[in-house]
Design a protein around this motif. Structure first.
Motif, PDB file in Angstrom:
ATOM      1  N   HIS A   7       2.991 -69.008  85.071  1.00 29.65           N
ATOM      2  CA  HIS A   7       3.917 -68.399  84.105  1.00 29.65           C
ATOM      3  C   HIS A   7       4.024 -66.925  84.460  1.00 29.65           C
ATOM      4  O   HIS A   7       3.309 -66.087  83.916  1.00 29.65           O
ATOM      5  CB  HIS A   7       3.373 -68.614  82.681  1.00 29.65           C
ATOM      6  CG  HIS A   7       4.280 -68.122  81.590  1.00 29.65           C
ATOM      7  ND1 HIS A   7       4.345 -68.728  80.355  1.00 29.65           N
ATOM      8  CD2 HIS A   7       5.146 -67.089  81.529  1.00 29.65           C
ATOM      9  CE1 HIS A   7       5.214 -68.090  79.582  1.00 29.65           C
ATOM     10  NE2 HIS A   7       5.707 -67.088  80.271  1.00 29.65           N
ATOM     11  N   HIS A  42      12.695 -65.755  82.076  1.00 31.12           N
ATOM     12  CA  HIS A  42      13.231 -66.047  80.744  1.00 31.12           C
ATOM     13  C   HIS A  42      14.684 -66.497  80.808  1.00 31.12           C
ATOM     14  O   HIS A  42      15.513 -65.865  81.470  1.00 31.12           O
ATOM     15  CB  HIS A  42      13.191 -64.790  79.875  1.00 31.12           C
ATOM     16  CG  HIS A  42      11.851 -64.521  79.297  1.00 31.12           C
ATOM     17  ND1 HIS A  42      11.229 -65.384  78.423  1.00 31.12           N
ATOM     18  CD2 HIS A  42      11.006 -63.480  79.448  1.00 31.12           C
ATOM     19  CE1 HIS A  42      10.065 -64.873  78.079  1.00 31.12           C
ATOM     20  NE2 HIS A  42       9.887 -63.730  78.692  1.00 31.12           N
ATOM     21  N   GLU A  96      11.615 -70.184  81.983  1.00 28.07           N
ATOM     22  CA  GLU A  96      11.030 -70.391  80.667  1.00 28.07           C
ATOM     23  C   GLU A  96      12.214 -70.508  79.705  1.00 28.07           C
ATOM     24  O   GLU A  96      12.871 -69.506  79.398  1.00 28.07           O
ATOM     25  CB  GLU A  96      10.125 -69.221  80.255  1.00 28.07           C
ATOM     26  CG  GLU A  96       9.562 -69.396  78.841  1.00 28.07           C
ATOM     27  CD  GLU A  96       8.723 -68.202  78.368  1.00 28.07           C
ATOM     28  OE1 GLU A  96       8.501 -67.265  79.144  1.00 28.07           O
ATOM     29  OE2 GLU A  96       8.316 -68.233  77.198  1.00 28.07           O
ATOM     30  N   SER A 122       9.676 -72.965  75.373  1.00 26.19           N
ATOM     31  CA  SER A 122       8.989 -72.052  74.469  1.00 26.19           C
ATOM     32  C   SER A 122       9.823 -71.778  73.229  1.00 26.19           C
ATOM     33  O   SER A 122      11.039 -71.941  73.218  1.00 26.19           O
ATOM     34  CB  SER A 122       8.631 -70.744  75.177  1.00 26.19           C
ATOM     35  OG  SER A 122       9.788 -70.015  75.475  1.00 26.19           O
ATOM     36  N   HIS A 124      10.420 -68.764  70.575  1.00 24.50           N
ATOM     37  CA  HIS A 124      10.209 -67.350  70.245  1.00 24.50           C
ATOM     38  C   HIS A 124      10.876 -66.996  68.932  1.00 24.50           C
ATOM     39  O   HIS A 124      10.809 -65.851  68.502  1.00 24.50           O
ATOM     40  CB  HIS A 124      10.806 -66.439  71.321  1.00 24.50           C
ATOM     41  CG  HIS A 124      10.221 -66.597  72.685  1.00 24.50           C
ATOM     42  ND1 HIS A 124      10.918 -67.118  73.745  1.00 24.50           N
ATOM     43  CD2 HIS A 124       8.989 -66.298  73.172  1.00 24.50           C
ATOM     44  CE1 HIS A 124      10.153 -67.131  74.824  1.00 24.50           C
ATOM     45  NE2 HIS A 124       8.973 -66.645  74.513  1.00 24.50           N
ATOM     46  N   HIS A 171       2.824 -70.988  75.462  1.00 27.57           N
ATOM     47  CA  HIS A 171       2.245 -70.289  74.300  1.00 27.57           C
ATOM     48  C   HIS A 171       2.571 -70.924  72.947  1.00 27.57           C
ATOM     49  O   HIS A 171       3.439 -70.462  72.218  1.00 27.57           O
ATOM     50  CB  HIS A 171       2.622 -68.814  74.314  1.00 27.57           C
ATOM     51  CG  HIS A 171       4.099 -68.516  74.479  1.00 27.57           C
ATOM     52  ND1 HIS A 171       5.056 -68.957  73.610  1.00 27.57           N
ATOM     53  CD2 HIS A 171       4.752 -67.801  75.418  1.00 27.57           C
ATOM     54  CE1 HIS A 171       6.232 -68.523  74.006  1.00 27.57           C
ATOM     55  NE2 HIS A 171       6.075 -67.835  75.101  1.00 27.57           N
TER      56      HIS A 171
HETATM   57 ZN    ZN Z   1       7.513 -66.660  76.186  1.00 32.30          ZN
END
Ligand code: ZN
Length: 232
Positions: A7, A42, A96, A122, A124, A171
């Motif tokens: 990552h 990202h 990601e 992920s 967020h 995460h």
């Molecule tokens: Zn992240």
């Protein structure tokens, strides 16, 4: 043998400094004796696109002033160069994907633009006041932190069940990074045990892996040092 860092963000991620190049990350990996890296940049969105879950999702995507589309061609060119420069490192392409269950169409368009070997999923952001808001200190200041954490983990189950585009869940308890200890006390996993277990059961039942953060004092290229245990 040390594990790879699966990552890593570089200058191709909207939140990462332009000086944070893939070459620097590779140098660091070589210095640390890591066998490889996955460059998982990202991929986040500021508006609903074709095929996204906008109809069932919050009305607006909250302000994301720094989010810009990923430059896939530039990223892939950097990666190709690094693979030539560092043949001893196993370098994976990747992204990601933020909230992939809500942005299915938009994520698919990015994935179609290149070959990506490692896709992280992920979360967020959660719904707040009719919009999709990043989970950070300012949101945590506005809500009950325990409520927010429960909602986050509940949304995470929807993310896992609602998107098959990713291989690894990143995460899983992101808001804890901003946990307001002064108001809410020390963060305790035990407070959310059932919610955690529900996320992990959903993930395991689809044969996918959970990202494990490996605490090393020195991160790679400014990013967190994260490894993936098991999975594909
Ligand atoms: Zn992240």
């Amino acid at each position: 043998m040390k594990p790879p860092d699966n990552h890593v963000h570089t200058r191709w991620s909207w939140d990462t400094a332009s000086s944070s190049t893939m070459e620097l990350a590779c140098e660091r990996a070589r210095d640390l004796g890591l066998p490889g890296l996955a460059f998982t940049e990202h991929v986040d969105f500021t508006a609903w696109g074709d095929g996204d879950g906008g109809a069932t999702a919050p009305a607006d995507v909250g302000a994301r002033p720094r989010v810009t589309p990923m430059n896939v061609q530039g990223y892939l060119a950097d990666l190709a160069r690094c693979r030539e420069l560092y043949p001893e490192l196993r370098l994976l392409s990747g992204i990601e994907a933020g909230e992939p269950h809500l942005f299915a169409g938009s994520v698919a368009a990015v994935l179609a633009a290149g070959e990506f070997e490692r896709v992280l999923g992920s979360l967020h952001a959660v719904e707040h006041r009719g919009g999709l808001e990043y989970v950070d200190s300012s949101l945590l200041a506005d809500v009950d932190p325990h409520d927010l954490m429960r909602r986050y983990l509940t949304d995470m189950v929807e993310l896992v069940a609602g998107s098959s585009v990713f291989d690894v869940l990143a995460h899983c308890d992101y808001p804890r990074r901003y946990w307001p200890t002064d108001r809410a006390g020390e963060y305790s996993e035990a407070d959310f045990e059932e919610e955690y277990r529900t996320v992990f059961r959903e993930l395991a039942s689809s044969g996918r892996a959970l990202e494990i953060k490996h605490q090393e004092p020195a991160g790679i290229g400014g990013a967190d040092a994260l490894v993936v245990a098991g999975g594909r």
